[in-house]
Design a protein around this motif. Sequence first.
Motif, PDB file in Angstrom:
ATOM      1  N   ILE A 187      12.201   5.187  -0.123  1.00 35.46           N
ATOM      2  CA  ILE A 187      11.808   6.589  -0.287  1.00 35.46           C
ATOM      3  C   ILE A 187      10.715   6.654  -1.344  1.00 35.46           C
ATOM      4  O   ILE A 187      10.846   6.092  -2.428  1.00 35.46           O
ATOM      5  CB  ILE A 187      13.024   7.445  -0.740  1.00 35.46           C
ATOM      6  CG1 ILE A 187      14.088   7.502   0.346  1.00 35.46           C
ATOM      7  CG2 ILE A 187      12.588   8.849  -1.130  1.00 35.46           C
ATOM      8  CD1 ILE A 187      13.697   8.259   1.586  1.00 35.46           C
ATOM      9  N   CYS A 188       9.606   7.346  -1.028  1.00 37.28           N
ATOM     10  CA  CYS A 188       8.493   7.488  -1.963  1.00 37.28           C
ATOM     11  C   CYS A 188       8.963   8.241  -3.213  1.00 37.28           C
ATOM     12  O   CYS A 188       9.573   9.308  -3.101  1.00 37.28           O
ATOM     13  CB  CYS A 188       7.349   8.251  -1.289  1.00 37.28           C
ATOM     14  SG  CYS A 188       5.989   8.609  -2.402  1.00 37.28           S
ATOM     15  N   ASP A 189       8.651   7.661  -4.393  1.00 39.03           N
ATOM     16  CA  ASP A 189       9.122   8.296  -5.633  1.00 39.03           C
ATOM     17  C   ASP A 189       8.286   9.529  -5.983  1.00 39.03           C
ATOM     18  O   ASP A 189       8.661  10.313  -6.837  1.00 39.03           O
ATOM     19  CB  ASP A 189       9.090   7.284  -6.797  1.00 39.03           C
ATOM     20  CG  ASP A 189       7.692   6.726  -7.039  1.00 39.03           C
ATOM     21  OD1 ASP A 189       6.824   6.886  -6.141  1.00 39.03           O
ATOM     22  OD2 ASP A 189       7.458   6.138  -8.109  1.00 39.03           O
ATOM     23  N   VAL A 190       7.159   9.720  -5.304  1.00 37.33           N
ATOM     24  CA  VAL A 190       6.320  10.874  -5.602  1.00 37.33           C
ATOM     25  C   VAL A 190       6.661  12.056  -4.691  1.00 37.33           C
ATOM     26  O   VAL A 190       6.893  13.166  -5.147  1.00 37.33           O
ATOM     27  CB  VAL A 190       4.818  10.506  -5.467  1.00 37.33           C
ATOM     28  CG1 VAL A 190       3.945  11.754  -5.567  1.00 37.33           C
ATOM     29  CG2 VAL A 190       4.433   9.498  -6.536  1.00 37.33           C
ATOM     30  N   CYS A 191       6.719  11.821  -3.387  1.00 40.73           N
ATOM     31  CA  CYS A 191       6.863  12.964  -2.470  1.00 40.73           C
ATOM     32  C   CYS A 191       8.104  12.919  -1.589  1.00 40.73           C
ATOM     33  O   CYS A 191       8.368  13.849  -0.836  1.00 40.73           O
ATOM     34  CB  CYS A 191       5.615  13.075  -1.588  1.00 40.73           C
ATOM     35  SG  CYS A 191       5.489  11.777  -0.353  1.00 40.73           S
ATOM     36  N   GLY A 192       8.893  11.842  -1.674  1.00 37.13           N
ATOM     37  CA  GLY A 192      10.135  11.787  -0.904  1.00 37.13           C
ATOM     38  C   GLY A 192       9.962  11.297   0.528  1.00 37.13           C
ATOM     39  O   GLY A 192      10.924  11.252   1.299  1.00 37.13           O
ATOM     40  N   HIS A 193       8.727  10.897   0.890  1.00 39.43           N
ATOM     41  CA  HIS A 193       8.475  10.376   2.246  1.00 39.43           C
ATOM     42  C   HIS A 193       9.266   9.089   2.477  1.00 39.43           C
ATOM     43  O   HIS A 193       9.409   8.269   1.582  1.00 39.43           O
ATOM     44  CB  HIS A 193       6.964  10.108   2.379  1.00 39.43           C
ATOM     45  CG  HIS A 193       6.583   9.341   3.604  1.00 39.43           C
ATOM     46  ND1 HIS A 193       6.440   9.940   4.829  1.00 39.43           N
ATOM     47  CD2 HIS A 193       6.323   8.019   3.797  1.00 39.43           C
ATOM     48  CE1 HIS A 193       6.101   9.020   5.721  1.00 39.43           C
ATOM     49  NE2 HIS A 193       6.025   7.849   5.128  1.00 39.43           N
ATOM     50  N   ARG A 194       9.791   8.920   3.696  1.00 35.60           N
ATOM     51  CA  ARG A 194      10.517   7.694   4.005  1.00 35.60           C
ATOM     52  C   ARG A 194       9.523   6.681   4.578  1.00 35.60           C
ATOM     53  O   ARG A 194       8.869   6.941   5.584  1.00 35.60           O
ATOM     54  CB  ARG A 194      11.623   8.000   4.994  1.00 35.60           C
ATOM     55  CG  ARG A 194      12.335   6.782   5.472  1.00 35.60           C
ATOM     56  CD  ARG A 194      13.772   7.001   5.922  1.00 35.60           C
ATOM     57  NE  ARG A 194      14.606   5.987   5.283  1.00 35.60           N
ATOM     58  CZ  ARG A 194      15.577   6.236   4.457  1.00 35.60           C
ATOM     59  NH1 ARG A 194      15.902   7.467   4.179  1.00 35.60           N
ATOM     60  NH2 ARG A 194      16.249   5.257   3.915  1.00 35.60           N
ATOM     61  N   ASN A 227       0.828  -1.209   0.000  1.00 31.05           N
ATOM     62  CA  ASN A 227       0.000   0.000   0.000  1.00 31.05           C
ATOM     63  C   ASN A 227       0.860   1.257   0.000  1.00 31.05           C
ATOM     64  O   ASN A 227       1.876   1.313   0.695  1.00 31.05           O
ATOM     65  CB  ASN A 227      -0.895   0.040   1.245  1.00 31.05           C
ATOM     66  CG  ASN A 227      -2.050  -0.935   1.112  1.00 31.05           C
ATOM     67  OD1 ASN A 227      -2.426  -1.322  -0.001  1.00 31.05           O
ATOM     68  ND2 ASN A 227      -2.596  -1.342   2.244  1.00 31.05           N
ATOM     69  N   ARG A 228       0.439   2.230  -0.764  1.00 28.31           N
ATOM     70  CA  ARG A 228       1.115   3.536  -0.728  1.00 28.31           C
ATOM     71  C   ARG A 228       0.938   4.148   0.664  1.00 28.31           C
ATOM     72  O   ARG A 228      -0.062   3.923   1.323  1.00 28.31           O
ATOM     73  CB  ARG A 228       0.513   4.449  -1.798  1.00 28.31           C
ATOM     74  CG  ARG A 228       1.204   5.806  -1.911  1.00 28.31           C
ATOM     75  CD  ARG A 228       0.783   6.568  -3.144  1.00 28.31           C
ATOM     76  NE  ARG A 228       1.358   6.003  -4.365  1.00 28.31           N
ATOM     77  CZ  ARG A 228       2.588   6.276  -4.818  1.00 28.31           C
ATOM     78  NH1 ARG A 228       3.366   7.106  -4.138  1.00 28.31           N
ATOM     79  NH2 ARG A 228       3.044   5.728  -5.916  1.00 28.31           N
ATOM     80  N   HIS A 229       1.924   4.905   1.104  1.00 27.17           N
ATOM     81  CA  HIS A 229       1.818   5.511   2.439  1.00 27.17           C
ATOM     82  C   HIS A 229       0.686   6.537   2.458  1.00 27.17           C
ATOM     83  O   HIS A 229       0.276   7.050   1.420  1.00 27.17           O
ATOM     84  CB  HIS A 229       3.153   6.162   2.823  1.00 27.17           C
ATOM     85  CG  HIS A 229       3.505   7.389   2.037  1.00 27.17           C
ATOM     86  ND1 HIS A 229       3.181   8.658   2.448  1.00 27.17           N
ATOM     87  CD2 HIS A 229       4.131   7.548   0.844  1.00 27.17           C
ATOM     88  CE1 HIS A 229       3.601   9.535   1.567  1.00 27.17           C
ATOM     89  NE2 HIS A 229       4.188   8.897   0.570  1.00 27.17           N
ATOM     90  N   LYS A 230       0.237   6.849   3.651  1.00 29.84           N
ATOM     91  CA  LYS A 230      -0.856   7.817   3.813  1.00 29.84           C
ATOM     92  C   LYS A 230      -0.367   9.224   3.461  1.00 29.84           C
ATOM     93  O   LYS A 230       0.817   9.522   3.602  1.00 29.84           O
ATOM     94  CB  LYS A 230      -1.324   7.820   5.278  1.00 29.84           C
ATOM     95  CG  LYS A 230      -2.200   6.630   5.605  1.00 29.84           C
ATOM     96  CD  LYS A 230      -2.603   6.674   7.083  1.00 29.84           C
ATOM     97  CE  LYS A 230      -3.198   5.344   7.472  1.00 29.84           C
ATOM     98  NZ  LYS A 230      -3.065   5.073   8.900  1.00 29.84           N
ATOM     99  N   ASN A 231      -1.308  10.062   3.076  1.00 27.82           N
ATOM    100  CA  ASN A 231      -1.005  11.472   2.810  1.00 27.82           C
ATOM    101  C   ASN A 231       0.100  11.679   1.786  1.00 27.82           C
ATOM    102  O   ASN A 231       1.014  12.476   1.991  1.00 27.82           O
ATOM    103  CB  ASN A 231      -0.621  12.203   4.110  1.00 27.82           C
ATOM    104  CG  ASN A 231      -1.751  12.164   5.107  1.00 27.82           C
ATOM    105  OD1 ASN A 231      -2.919  12.247   4.727  1.00 27.82           O
ATOM    106  ND2 ASN A 231      -1.412  11.981   6.362  1.00 27.82           N
ATOM    107  N   CYS A 232       0.031  10.923   0.686  1.00 24.87           N
ATOM    108  CA  CYS A 232       0.991  11.137  -0.385  1.00 24.87           C
ATOM    109  C   CYS A 232       0.360  12.067  -1.429  1.00 24.87           C
ATOM    110  O   CYS A 232      -0.666  11.749  -2.014  1.00 24.87           O
ATOM    111  CB  CYS A 232       1.372   9.797  -1.018  1.00 24.87           C
ATOM    112  SG  CYS A 232       2.629  10.006  -2.293  1.00 24.87           S
ATOM    113  N   TYR A 233       0.979  13.215  -1.620  1.00 24.92           N
ATOM    114  CA  TYR A 233       0.487  14.181  -2.610  1.00 24.92           C
ATOM    115  C   TYR A 233       1.570  14.428  -3.645  1.00 24.92           C
ATOM    116  O   TYR A 233       2.744  14.573  -3.284  1.00 24.92           O
ATOM    117  CB  TYR A 233       0.135  15.510  -1.924  1.00 24.92           C
ATOM    118  CG  TYR A 233      -1.074  15.403  -1.017  1.00 24.92           C
ATOM    119  CD1 TYR A 233      -2.359  15.636  -1.510  1.00 24.92           C
ATOM    120  CD2 TYR A 233      -0.914  15.055   0.329  1.00 24.92           C
ATOM    121  CE1 TYR A 233      -3.466  15.526  -0.676  1.00 24.92           C
ATOM    122  CE2 TYR A 233      -2.015  14.932   1.160  1.00 24.92           C
ATOM    123  CZ  TYR A 233      -3.290  15.172   0.655  1.00 24.92           C
ATOM    124  OH  TYR A 233      -4.376  15.061   1.475  1.00 24.92           O
TER     125      TYR A 233
HETATM  126 ZN   LIG Z   1       4.638   9.878  -1.200  1.00 28.56          ZN
END
Ligand SMILES: [Zn+2]
Length: 580
Positions: free
Chosen positions: A351-358, A323-329
């Motif tokens: 690391i999220c490829d969209v927003c950089g979240h770890r 699942n994608r992490h929560k609050n990914c914009y």
């Molecule tokens: Zn993200």
Amino acid sequence: MGNSFYYPFEKNGFDYSQESIASLSEYEKYEFSFHPERPKYLDYLSIFENVNSCFETDKFGNCLIQTHRAKLFGIPVMLVGQQSGPSSNYKNMRKAMMDPAQIQKWNHGMPVPISYERAVKAINLAEEENRILLIFIDTPGADPTERSEANGIAWRIGDAIHALADVKVPTISIIINRACSGGAIALTGTDVTLALEHSTYLVITPEACSSILFHTRSRANEAAEISQITAREGLTHGIVDELIPEPNGPAHRNRSEIFESVKDALKKYVSQFSNFNGDNVIKNRIDRWEKIGQWEMIDSLELETFHFPVSRIPKPESTGYINRHKNCYNENGIHQYDPVLFSNLKQSNFICDVCGHRYVRPSAWDYIDWMVDSGSFFEHEETKFIADKDILGFPGYIEKLKETRIKTGLLTAMITGDGTICGKKIVLCTTDFGFLGGSFCMSTGEKVWRAAQIAINKNVPMIIQACGGGARMHEGCSSMVSIPKAQLAMSRVEQAGLAVVTLITDPTLGGVAIGIGSRGQRLFEYNAGHIGFSGKRVIEQYTGEKTSPGFQTVEWLKEKGHAEDIVHPKNLKEKIYSMI
Ligand SMILES: [Zn+2]
């Protein structure tokens, strides 16, 4: 314009007697320690003979740590002093502070990277010229700005601690006013630490401690009480060796007496050290630091109730997705919901490829899995029973430790053991972010110390994975004083001709960065962030400006020239093997 400065509590019958000062609140004692009229470093030059400034330049930050060759009772000394402002004459100080150029120059007494570079030059010169090092400490902390981060302030503070660990001349630090956080510990890893009676020695300002503990800055007095920041309390905890009396009232009221008092205190140590020999200096330093810190030992039955390997790496579904992490914009502000291919996530080191979240901060055991041969790791009997000690009676600390032990399967933030990398024997220390943010504390200092001794005894390299947001405020200034201890331990391994490799992971900040994160052959974990001295939020609050994109990531550090060697976890073992 007044010629003198008074705190509100200095009025209404306050008579500067010991009783009057003792009756102040802890926060008032804190304020007292940086009364603008207390003598500063340059004022103390009057007690020395043949004083000559060295390494003086016009560069920004050069005046914040000053260095002088001098003599005391005819004995050659090297002086290093934090000069926290232009003057201790209030009228002159007020005048200077009306000039924007002067305000900028003095930077609120907060040293920048080149200030610490000047200190390191003086430490090296002291060894070259056989001078006893006397270091005057007076700082609200090191400079929390993006500019200082870009100039590598964590590593420059680390260099100062390193230089003091290695230098073959006796070193004495003298806390004259306020000695706060990494800015101070940079220069207090010495053979003796003296402190003026009304000075303070602390890991975090009472305001910042209050905001973490109570979510408001207004309970700073309570935070100061809890943290036990006065020099007298430092003496009780064994992190100050001797108090220098302020006999007939505080330093700012009795300047000439204070100079005599400091001179008397130094006389004893300087004459004791006058015929030093480099090898004995190092031996005595090791003996001293071996005793620094406090911890408890627990028994094996208690340890067994919670001590198991815990992994924090997520498991993909049978489809290979997660699942994608929560609050990914995305950059257009559109909320993203699509699942992520686990293999891609592993490739980016979570690391999220969209927003950089770890997605995850791996556990100490995950790093063990990545770094050593499967099944080769055995925790050290010498370190596995060391537990954190609540020396301050810090609110909630014991409960927090108990909870965290169960959650992480660890007794403390660090685990040390023997293992092999591609068949080669090593000593390994790994840290767990899940254990109170991996914060550096007395048990960590002791574990690094013992692991270093084991590496030396077994004649094998030492590998350390650094992780953590800073020094642990629950242990007050004592946590911070274990930072030079860990550095001295790492110096001992290197001096035994053995490799020390440090893996910098997300986050490596503050006390972790200036200590274990500053040493050895350094590797930076691919796509890691939050690496430096001050955290992004602290910097943005202080400067009122947003930091640059990518701030304190490994890529950003590489661009600034601070991270040469970057490694993906999947290549860690081979990479470290090639280095040892
Ligand atoms: Zn993200």
